[in-house]
Motif scaffolding. Structure first.
Motif, PDB file in Angstrom:
ATOM      1  N   UNK A   1       0.864  -1.173   0.000  1.00 57.62           N
ATOM      2  CA  UNK A   1       0.000   0.000   0.000  1.00 57.62           C
ATOM      3  C   UNK A   1       0.902   1.225   0.000  1.00 57.62           C
ATOM      4  N   UNK A   2       0.826   2.003  -1.071  1.00 55.54           N
ATOM      5  CA  UNK A   2       1.684   3.168  -1.204  1.00 55.54           C
ATOM      6  C   UNK A   2       1.246   4.302  -0.303  1.00 55.54           C
ATOM      7  N   UNK A   3       2.200   4.901   0.378  1.00 56.87           N
ATOM      8  CA  UNK A   3       1.936   6.029   1.266  1.00 56.87           C
ATOM      9  C   UNK A   3       3.082   7.022   1.147  1.00 56.87           C
ATOM     10  N   UNK A   4       2.835   8.256   1.540  1.00 59.14           N
ATOM     11  CA  UNK A   4       3.919   9.213   1.631  1.00 59.14           C
ATOM     12  C   UNK A   4       3.869   9.827   3.022  1.00 59.14           C
ATOM     13  N   UNK A   5       5.030   9.983   3.630  1.00 61.52           N
ATOM     14  CA  UNK A   5       5.088  10.512   4.996  1.00 61.52           C
ATOM     15  C   UNK A   5       5.614  11.947   5.022  1.00 61.52           C
ATOM     16  N   UNK A   6       5.584  12.628   3.893  1.00 57.63           N
ATOM     17  CA  UNK A   6       6.116  13.984   3.822  1.00 57.63           C
ATOM     18  C   UNK A   6       5.168  14.974   4.512  1.00 57.63           C
ATOM     19  N   UNK A   7       5.661  15.753   5.457  1.00 56.87           N
ATOM     20  CA  UNK A   7       4.822  16.700   6.213  1.00 56.87           C
ATOM     21  C   UNK A   7       3.990  17.653   5.364  1.00 56.87           C
ATOM     22  N   UNK A   8       4.473  18.147   4.205  1.00 60.40           N
ATOM     23  CA  UNK A   8       3.594  19.037   3.431  1.00 60.40           C
ATOM     24  C   UNK A   8       2.306  18.364   2.954  1.00 60.40           C
ATOM     25  N   UNK A   9       2.286  17.031   2.949  1.00 59.48           N
ATOM     26  CA  UNK A   9       1.138  16.317   2.432  1.00 59.48           C
ATOM     27  C   UNK A   9       0.301  15.637   3.509  1.00 59.48           C
ATOM     28  N   UNK A  10       0.931  15.265   4.595  1.00 58.20           N
ATOM     29  CA  UNK A  10       0.222  14.493   5.615  1.00 58.20           C
ATOM     30  C   UNK A  10       0.845  14.774   6.985  1.00 58.20           C
ATOM     31  N   UNK A  11       0.030  14.879   8.022  1.00 63.47           N
ATOM     32  CA  UNK A  11       0.550  15.145   9.355  1.00 63.47           C
ATOM     33  C   UNK A  11       1.151  13.886   9.977  1.00 63.47           C
ATOM     34  N   UNK A  12       1.964  14.092  10.980  1.00 61.00           N
ATOM     35  CA  UNK A  12       2.574  12.966  11.678  1.00 61.00           C
ATOM     36  C   UNK A  12       1.499  12.080  12.316  1.00 61.00           C
ATOM     37  N   UNK A  13       0.447  12.703  12.848  1.00 62.99           N
ATOM     38  CA  UNK A  13      -0.627  11.942  13.481  1.00 62.99           C
ATOM     39  C   UNK A  13      -1.341  11.053  12.465  1.00 62.99           C
ATOM     40  N   UNK A  14      -1.650  11.626  11.278  1.00 63.33           N
ATOM     41  CA  UNK A  14      -2.334  10.840  10.258  1.00 63.33           C
ATOM     42  C   UNK A  14      -1.429   9.729   9.722  1.00 63.33           C
ATOM     43  N   UNK A  15      -0.134   9.993   9.691  1.00 65.07           N
ATOM     44  CA  UNK A  15       0.815   8.954   9.278  1.00 65.07           C
ATOM     45  C   UNK A  15       0.725   7.748  10.200  1.00 65.07           C
ATOM     46  N   UNK A  16       0.637   7.994  11.492  1.00 64.78           N
ATOM     47  CA  UNK A  16       0.543   6.882  12.461  1.00 64.78           C
ATOM     48  C   UNK A  16      -0.760   6.106  12.260  1.00 64.78           C
ATOM     49  N   UNK A  17      -1.854   6.834  12.007  1.00 66.65           N
ATOM     50  CA  UNK A  17      -3.129   6.164  11.748  1.00 66.65           C
ATOM     51  C   UNK A  17      -3.053   5.325  10.468  1.00 66.65           C
ATOM     52  N   UNK A  18      -2.390   5.876   9.461  1.00 63.48           N
ATOM     53  CA  UNK A  18      -2.243   5.174   8.186  1.00 63.48           C
ATOM     54  C   UNK A  18      -1.456   3.879   8.372  1.00 63.48           C
ATOM     55  N   UNK A  19      -0.375   3.972   9.130  1.00 66.73           N
ATOM     56  CA  UNK A  19       0.448   2.790   9.391  1.00 66.73           C
ATOM     57  C   UNK A  19      -0.339   1.730  10.152  1.00 66.73           C
ATOM     58  N   UNK A  20      -1.124   2.167  11.121  1.00 67.77           N
ATOM     59  CA  UNK A  20      -1.894   1.226  11.931  1.00 67.77           C
ATOM     60  C   UNK A  20      -2.963   0.529  11.082  1.00 67.77           C
ATOM     61  N   UNK A  21      -3.617   1.291  10.209  1.00 70.53           N
ATOM     62  CA  UNK A  21      -4.703   0.737   9.402  1.00 70.53           C
ATOM     63  C   UNK A  21      -4.204  -0.262   8.374  1.00 70.53           C
ATOM     64  N   UNK A  22      -3.095   0.045   7.698  1.00 73.80           N
ATOM     65  CA  UNK A  22      -2.641  -0.757   6.570  1.00 73.80           C
ATOM     66  C   UNK A  22      -1.461  -1.671   6.884  1.00 73.80           C
ATOM     67  N   UNK A  23      -1.053  -1.723   8.127  1.00 77.71           N
ATOM     68  CA  UNK A  23       0.009  -2.656   8.503  1.00 77.71           C
ATOM     69  C   UNK A  23      -0.442  -4.085   8.176  1.00 77.71           C
ATOM     70  N   UNK A  24       0.411  -4.918   7.586  1.00 78.10           N
ATOM     71  CA  UNK A  24       1.851  -4.722   7.285  1.00 78.10           C
ATOM     72  C   UNK A  24       2.118  -4.384   5.826  1.00 78.10           C
ATOM     73  N   UNK A  25       1.145  -3.776   5.139  1.00 72.12           N
ATOM     74  CA  UNK A  25       1.289  -3.562   3.700  1.00 72.12           C
ATOM     75  C   UNK A  25       1.961  -2.247   3.317  1.00 72.12           C
ATOM     76  N   UNK A  26       2.109  -1.332   4.275  1.00 76.85           N
ATOM     77  CA  UNK A  26       2.549   0.021   3.926  1.00 76.85           C
ATOM     78  C   UNK A  26       3.963   0.036   3.340  1.00 76.85           C
ATOM     79  N   UNK A  27       4.064   0.711   2.206  1.00 77.47           N
ATOM     80  CA  UNK A  27       5.354   0.950   1.565  1.00 77.47           C
ATOM     81  C   UNK A  27       5.447   2.442   1.325  1.00 77.47           C
ATOM     82  N   UNK A  28       6.424   3.082   1.934  1.00 75.88           N
ATOM     83  CA  UNK A  28       6.525   4.537   1.838  1.00 75.88           C
ATOM     84  C   UNK A  28       7.052   4.948   0.468  1.00 75.88           C
TER      85      UNK A  28
END
Length: 290
Positions: A169-196
């Motif tokens: 599952x493609x994600x980006x962790x860059x602050x201009x696009x997504x907050x640190x809090x939402x990044x953690x939620x994203x990781x929790x939801x899509x674990x273990x598929x997340x690929x940054x």
């Protein structure tokens, strides 16, 4: 250690037989804000069946089969009415080559999934998601958040039918696009598929940054693979939406002749020498060796 010292101690050797990206369908239904598709000025089109078969027949003659084929470049693969034909041709002509497909997943339904999993050489699927909240997803991709549910359903169904297929599952962790809090939620939801997915290539943010901090580190991609555009021209870089670096044409040349030719070697040697900033397209891109 200086970059020059590292490169001298760790020289890059080009792959003898490159992996291939096929630009079978140069259209997409998404408008991801960090993707070069939105700024594409190159004429778009659909690869003909004749050209597809010509390319695959050429590759089938290699002494060693290419390890992987990606049947899409900047488009959405499942938007192509010929998507199943493309996969069946690759599987039939190159039975020892693995197929990898990046997709936004918005068009995958049970009917498509049932046909997709019958492609035995399919080994990798990457779904572009990027956001946890509906608003973030819609802002980053231009797609309806309803697609998130379809992606979840597709992953569950594919895991049941073909657990051997690697899913990301493609994600980006860059602050201009997504907050640190939402990044953690994203990781929790899509674990273990997340690929940054690092924001690179044609992102304006990346271009602005790289103007001030150019990279000397070579790009690994041009030593391992290249792209055949929908019209048969061969493009060296997977982050080149407008075909700025054309190195050949499969309608006139064999793929291996292009890969082993002087033009490809010239660009590889420039990178290997730590001088990628001599190439305008590469000067503002941060993709490099792993």
């Amino acid at each position: 250690m200086k970059v020059s010292e590292y490169l001298k101690a760790n020289p890059i050797v080009p792959s003898e037989y490159p992996n291939i990206h096929l630009d079978t369908y140069a259209y997409c239904n998404a408008s991801c804000i960090f993707c070069g598709y939105s700024d594409m000025t190159m004429k778009k089109g659909r690869m003909s069946r004749g050209l597809l078969n010509h390319i695959l027949d050429d590759i089938a003659l290699w002494d060693t089969p290419t390890k992987e084929i990606v049947p899409i470049h900047y488009g959405e693969f499942f938007l192509n009415p010929d998507w199943l034909y493309v996969l069946e041709c690759i599987q039939g002509k190159l039975p020892r080559t693995k197929i990898a497909i990046p997709t936004n997943g918005s068009l995958l339904d049970d009917s498509k999934i049932d046909r997709l999993v019958r492609i035995r050489t399919l080994h990798y699927l990457s779904f572009s998601v990027y956001g946890f909240f509906d608003e973030t997803y819609e802002r980053l991709t231009g797609l309806s958040p309803d697609a998130i549910g379809r992606i979840e359903h597709a992953i569950t169904r594919i895991r049941q039918l073909r657990p051997d297929i690697h899913i990301a599952v493609g994600a980006t962790f860059h602050p201009p696009f997504i907050t640190d809090y939402e990044t953690r939620l994203l990781l929790r939801k899509w674990h273990p598929y997340v690929q940054c997915h690092i924001v690179i290539g044609n992102s304006q943010m990346n271009k602005d940054f790289m103007k001030d901090y150019p990279s000397e580190i070579p790009c690994i991609s041009i030593f391992l693979s290249f792209i055949v555009l929908w019209d048969g021209r061969v493009c060296l870089c997977c982050y080149d939406p407008n075909g700025e670096i054309i190195v050949g044409d499969v309608k006139r040349e064999r793929l291996l002749d292009i890969w082993q030719g002087e033009l490809v070697r010239k660009y590889q040697n420039i990178h290997a020498a730590g001088k990628r900033d001599m190439i305008p397209l590469c000067r503002t891109c941060s993709f490099a060796c792993p």
